[in-house]
Design a protein around this motif. Structure first.
Motif, mmCIF file in Angstrom:
data_model
loop_
_atom_site.group_PDB
_atom_site.id
_atom_site.type_symbol
_atom_site.label_atom_id
_atom_site.label_comp_id
_atom_site.label_asym_id
_atom_site.label_seq_id
_atom_site.Cartn_x
_atom_site.Cartn_y
_atom_site.Cartn_z
ATOM 1 N N ILE A 1 2.561 -14.532 3.519
ATOM 2 C CA ILE A 1 1.164 -14.241 3.160
ATOM 3 C C ILE A 1 1.147 -12.888 2.458
ATOM 4 O O ILE A 1 1.634 -11.890 3.004
ATOM 5 C CB ILE A 1 0.254 -14.157 4.402
ATOM 6 N N ASP A 2 0.635 -12.853 1.256
ATOM 7 C CA ASP A 2 0.481 -11.579 0.550
ATOM 8 C C ASP A 2 -0.750 -11.684 -0.350
ATOM 9 O O ASP A 2 -0.982 -12.710 -0.975
ATOM 10 C CB ASP A 2 1.721 -11.245 -0.282
ATOM 11 N N SER A 3 -1.510 -10.608 -0.394
ATOM 12 C CA SER A 3 -2.738 -10.616 -1.185
ATOM 13 C C SER A 3 -2.455 -10.467 -2.674
ATOM 14 O O SER A 3 -3.307 -10.753 -3.501
ATOM 15 C CB SER A 3 -3.659 -9.491 -0.712
ATOM 16 N N GLN B 1 -5.757 -12.115 1.732
ATOM 17 C CA GLN B 1 -5.693 -10.828 2.443
ATOM 18 C C GLN B 1 -5.785 -11.068 3.942
ATOM 19 O O GLN B 1 -6.683 -11.771 4.405
ATOM 20 C CB GLN B 1 -6.889 -9.990 1.979
ATOM 21 N N ILE B 2 -4.861 -10.464 4.682
ATOM 22 C CA ILE B 2 -4.927 -10.576 6.142
ATOM 23 C C ILE B 2 -5.971 -9.579 6.646
ATOM 24 O O ILE B 2 -5.948 -8.410 6.253
ATOM 25 C CB ILE B 2 -3.557 -10.266 6.767
ATOM 26 N N VAL B 3 -6.872 -10.056 7.494
ATOM 27 C CA VAL B 3 -7.908 -9.144 8.008
ATOM 28 C C VAL B 3 -7.827 -8.979 9.524
ATOM 29 O O VAL B 3 -8.532 -8.158 10.096
ATOM 30 C CB VAL B 3 -9.334 -9.598 7.588
ATOM 31 N N GLY C 1 9.497 -2.470 8.113
ATOM 32 C CA GLY C 1 9.069 -1.701 6.945
ATOM 33 C C GLY C 1 8.329 -0.433 7.332
ATOM 34 O O GLY C 1 8.490 0.096 8.437
ATOM 35 N N ASP C 2 7.486 0.041 6.425
ATOM 36 C CA ASP C 2 6.755 1.299 6.652
ATOM 37 C C ASP C 2 5.951 1.291 7.952
ATOM 38 O O ASP C 2 5.648 2.339 8.511
ATOM 39 C CB ASP C 2 5.772 1.550 5.495
ATOM 40 N N LEU C 3 5.584 0.102 8.394
ATOM 41 C CA LEU C 3 4.754 0.016 9.614
ATOM 42 C C LEU C 3 5.548 0.271 10.885
ATOM 43 O O LEU C 3 4.970 0.502 11.937
ATOM 44 C CB LEU C 3 4.154 -1.384 9.730
ATOM 45 N N LEU D 1 21.597 7.846 -11.206
ATOM 46 C CA LEU D 1 21.834 7.129 -9.948
ATOM 47 C C LEU D 1 20.575 6.408 -9.481
ATOM 48 O O LEU D 1 20.622 5.287 -8.985
ATOM 49 C CB LEU D 1 22.290 8.109 -8.862
ATOM 50 N N LYS D 2 19.436 7.083 -9.635
ATOM 51 C CA LYS D 2 18.181 6.460 -9.193
ATOM 52 C C LYS D 2 17.914 5.192 -10.010
ATOM 53 O O LYS D 2 17.529 4.165 -9.468
ATOM 54 C CB LYS D 2 17.026 7.461 -9.320
ATOM 55 N N ASN D 3 18.153 5.274 -11.328
ATOM 56 C CA ASN D 3 17.975 4.080 -12.159
ATOM 57 C C ASN D 3 18.913 2.959 -11.717
ATOM 58 O O ASN D 3 18.539 1.787 -11.694
ATOM 59 C CB ASN D 3 18.239 4.398 -13.634
HETATM 60 C C1 LIG Z 1 4.503 6.193 -5.534
HETATM 61 C C2 LIG Z 1 5.566 5.917 -4.523
HETATM 62 C C3 LIG Z 1 6.904 6.195 -4.822
HETATM 63 C C4 LIG Z 1 7.894 5.903 -3.895
HETATM 64 N N1 LIG Z 1 9.191 6.162 -4.232
HETATM 65 C C5 LIG Z 1 10.181 5.801 -3.383
HETATM 66 C C6 LIG Z 1 11.548 5.991 -3.734
HETATM 67 O O1 LIG Z 1 11.863 6.538 -4.804
HETATM 68 N N2 LIG Z 1 12.497 5.561 -2.873
HETATM 69 C C7 LIG Z 1 12.184 4.957 -1.689
HETATM 70 O O2 LIG Z 1 13.095 4.540 -0.957
HETATM 71 N N3 LIG Z 1 10.894 4.797 -1.301
HETATM 72 C C8 LIG Z 1 9.895 5.196 -2.113
HETATM 73 N N4 LIG Z 1 8.581 5.009 -1.749
HETATM 74 C C9 LIG Z 1 8.294 4.400 -0.435
HETATM 75 C C10 LIG Z 1 8.440 2.874 -0.519
HETATM 76 O O3 LIG Z 1 7.704 2.372 -1.597
HETATM 77 C C11 LIG Z 1 7.962 2.244 0.788
HETATM 78 O O4 LIG Z 1 8.685 2.827 1.853
HETATM 79 C C12 LIG Z 1 8.205 0.722 0.768
HETATM 80 O O5 LIG Z 1 7.466 0.121 -0.274
HETATM 81 C C13 LIG Z 1 7.789 0.121 2.114
HETATM 82 O O6 LIG Z 1 8.076 -1.234 2.112
HETATM 83 P P1 LIG Z 1 7.186 -2.257 2.984
HETATM 84 O O7 LIG Z 1 7.803 -3.589 2.785
HETATM 85 O O8 LIG Z 1 7.006 -1.744 4.355
HETATM 86 O O9 LIG Z 1 5.746 -2.193 2.308
HETATM 87 P P2 LIG Z 1 5.300 -2.478 0.828
HETATM 88 O O10 LIG Z 1 6.428 -2.410 -0.122
HETATM 89 O O11 LIG Z 1 4.122 -1.574 0.613
HETATM 90 O O12 LIG Z 1 4.813 -3.994 0.886
HETATM 91 C C14 LIG Z 1 3.710 -4.402 1.650
HETATM 92 C C15 LIG Z 1 3.250 -5.756 1.128
HETATM 93 O O13 LIG Z 1 2.214 -6.225 1.968
HETATM 94 C C16 LIG Z 1 1.134 -6.685 1.189
HETATM 95 N N5 LIG Z 1 -0.092 -6.457 1.961
HETATM 96 C C17 LIG Z 1 -0.571 -5.272 2.392
HETATM 97 N N6 LIG Z 1 -1.682 -5.450 3.128
HETATM 98 C C18 LIG Z 1 -1.907 -6.772 3.137
HETATM 99 C C19 LIG Z 1 -2.908 -7.581 3.739
HETATM 100 N N7 LIG Z 1 -3.873 -7.056 4.494
HETATM 101 N N8 LIG Z 1 -2.849 -8.907 3.535
HETATM 102 C C20 LIG Z 1 -1.863 -9.466 2.785
HETATM 103 N N9 LIG Z 1 -0.885 -8.746 2.217
HETATM 104 C C21 LIG Z 1 -0.906 -7.420 2.395
HETATM 105 C C22 LIG Z 1 1.177 -5.871 -0.086
HETATM 106 O O14 LIG Z 1 0.559 -6.564 -1.155
HETATM 107 C C23 LIG Z 1 2.676 -5.701 -0.282
HETATM 108 O O15 LIG Z 1 3.227 -6.739 -1.053
HETATM 109 C C24 LIG Z 1 7.562 5.321 -2.650
HETATM 110 C C25 LIG Z 1 6.225 5.066 -2.334
HETATM 111 C C26 LIG Z 1 5.235 5.365 -3.262
HETATM 112 C C27 LIG Z 1 3.796 5.064 -2.927
#
Ligand SMILES: Cc1cc2nc3c(=O)[nH]c(=O)nc-3n(C[C@H](O)[C@H](O)[C@H](O)COP(=O)(O)OP(=O)(O)OC[C@H]3O[C@@H](n4cnc5c(N)ncnc54)[C@H](O)[C@@H]3O)c2cc1C
Length: 365
Positions: free
Chosen positions: A32-34, A76-78, A265-267, A343-345
């Motif tokens: 599920i992704d919005s 969107q998940i709510v 992930g970030d959560l 390297l980043k690229n």
């Molecule tokens: C500008 C920027 C630059 C960054 N640069 C780097 C970097 O150089 N190197 C690095 O390692 N990290 C970098 N980060 C951090 C990295 O992007 C995050 O750590 C990573 O994206 C987290 O992955 P994730 O899968 O947890 O979440 P995300 O990649 O954010 O994915 C979450 C997904 O969930 C979906 N979603 C969210 N809420 C809902 C909902 N309610 N319902 C349905 N779908 C939903 C979104 O559409 C998305 O597809 C950067 C972050 C930002 C903002």
């Protein structure tokens, strides 16, 4: 009947989890992704450069998951009803699960500074990037104020400096807390040389149309970009999931929040030797793959699973075009200048190639 495995969010963690599950487990998989595609979030600052498109940094799910045995729901998940094991969608539909991986990432978090939320533009999604680009396209030499001196703020300042008057405001006394002081001061010097004006140790206190106050100083802006913080989505607080004080789900060392509900992930706030690890794509990807394997093992009733131990290989920050700074080899080697950017690229390119490879493997001939 096969177990229903729902992956909430197709970002770095969600796709890595899906890939593992496709390879290691049976079950009915749903994503599920919005959004219409997987956003390469770390590449978004690059898309702010003139002539660069945002679309290049979004990989369509239709293409990516073509023929894979994944049902995709674009909604969107709510909410989540834990007891009923259902995910609630904005459309009013409910999706039942036997296993849930919560990988929806974070959202911009705005401190209670008057005017900030209404006037500042975050940079977190493809739409955010498009919105900032529209304003940048109004002309050269605009006053851009970037608030936040972490990775996002520094990269944005570096991309915009060649065409605009960029100021970077940061409450603490230094940039880039994820890098050592030497590398952070290299980034500072490099961006200063590119024309960025720094206001370190200046805490934002007020925002109004065209003007901010930080550390008692008044600064004018045409475009105000917020790169000062992220947090968990607020709808999580209306679920029955256990949350910490900041609103992040509380998970055990295998990512399990409650029986059959996992986070990645970030959560997932991960600690290593008592320190919270920075939220990065690299960590998200590893956590997603790990949680996917955990669920695959549990489905096969393989017994105990090892705890998650991430391996952070490096941290690279892009500066003004063609330059960068960071560390690689697990902190063993500092890199700066052209080599860091190169390297980043390479890391970005490898990630795209890895995705194609991983999802190709499960596509039928
Ligand atoms: C500008 C920027 C630059 C960054 N640069 C780097 C970097 O150089 N190197 C690095 O390692 N990290 C970098 N980060 C951090 C990295 O992007 C995050 O750590 C990573 O994206 C987290 O992955 P994730 O899968 O947890 O979440 P995300 O990649 O954010 O994915 C979450 C997904 O969930 C979906 N979603 C969210 N809420 C809902 C909902 N309610 N319902 C349905 N779908 C939903 C979104 O559409 C998305 O597809 C950067 C972050 C930002 C903002």
């Amino acid at each position: 009947m096969a177990d229903r495995i729902v992956v909430a969010g197709g970002g770095y963690a969600g796709l890595a989890a899906l890939s593992r599950l496709l390879n290691q487990a049976g079950g009915r998989l749903t994503l599920i992704d919005s959004e219409p595609g997987h956003t390469l979030v770390p590449e978004l600052p690059e898309a702010l450069a003139p002539g660069k498109s945002v679309a290049r940094h979004v990989l369509s799910y239709d293409r990516l998951l073509k023929d894979a045995r994944v049902t995709r729901i674009a909604d969107q998940i709510v909410g989540i009803r834990v007891a009923q094991r259902t995910v609630l969608l904005q459309s009013g539909e409910q999706v039942a699960f036997d296993w849930l991986i919560l990988a929806v990432g974070t959202v911009p978090r705005f401190p209670p500074v008057p005017g900030l939320k209404a006037l500042a533009l975050p940079l977190k999604t493809a739409q955010d990037t498009q919105r900032i680009k529209r304003d940048l396209d109004k002309g050269k030499n605009q006053q851009v104020v970037v608030v936040g001196g972490g990775l996002t703020g520094v990269e944005v300042a570096g991309v915009l400096a060649p065409r605009h008057h960029v100021s970077l405001v940061e409450a603490s006394t230094r940039l880039l807390p994820g890098l050592g002081p030497g590398l952070a001061s290299y980034a500072h010097r490099r961006l200063k040389g590119a024309g960025v004006t720094f206001y370190l140790h200046h805490k934002l206190s007020e925002v109004s149309a065209g003007r901010i106050v930080a550390g008692g100083k008044h600064l004018s802006y045409d475009i105000l970009i917020w790169a000062g913080g992220i947090g968990p989505p607020t709808w999580l607080s209306e679920t029955d999931l256990p949350l910490d004080r900041q609103g992040y789900p509380v998970a055990d060392p295998t990512g399990q929040v409650l029986p059959h509900v996992y986070v990645a992930g970030d959560l997932w706030q991960i600690e290593d030797r008592g320190q919270r690890l920075p939220q990065t794509a690299q960590l998200a990807e590893q956590a997603g793959a790990y949680v996917g394997s955990v669920i695959a093992s549990r489905l096969k009733q393989d017994g105990d699973v090892p705890e998650f131990h991430p391996h952070i290989r490096g941290m690279l920050v892009a500066l003004n075009p063609g330059q960068g700074v960071g560390w690689v080899y697990h902190g063993g080697l500092s890199v700066q200048g052209f080599s860091a950017r190169w390297l980043k690229n390479m890391v970005f390119r490898q990630y795209r190639r890895g995705l194609t490879r991983e999802f190709d493997r499960v596509w039928p001939d």
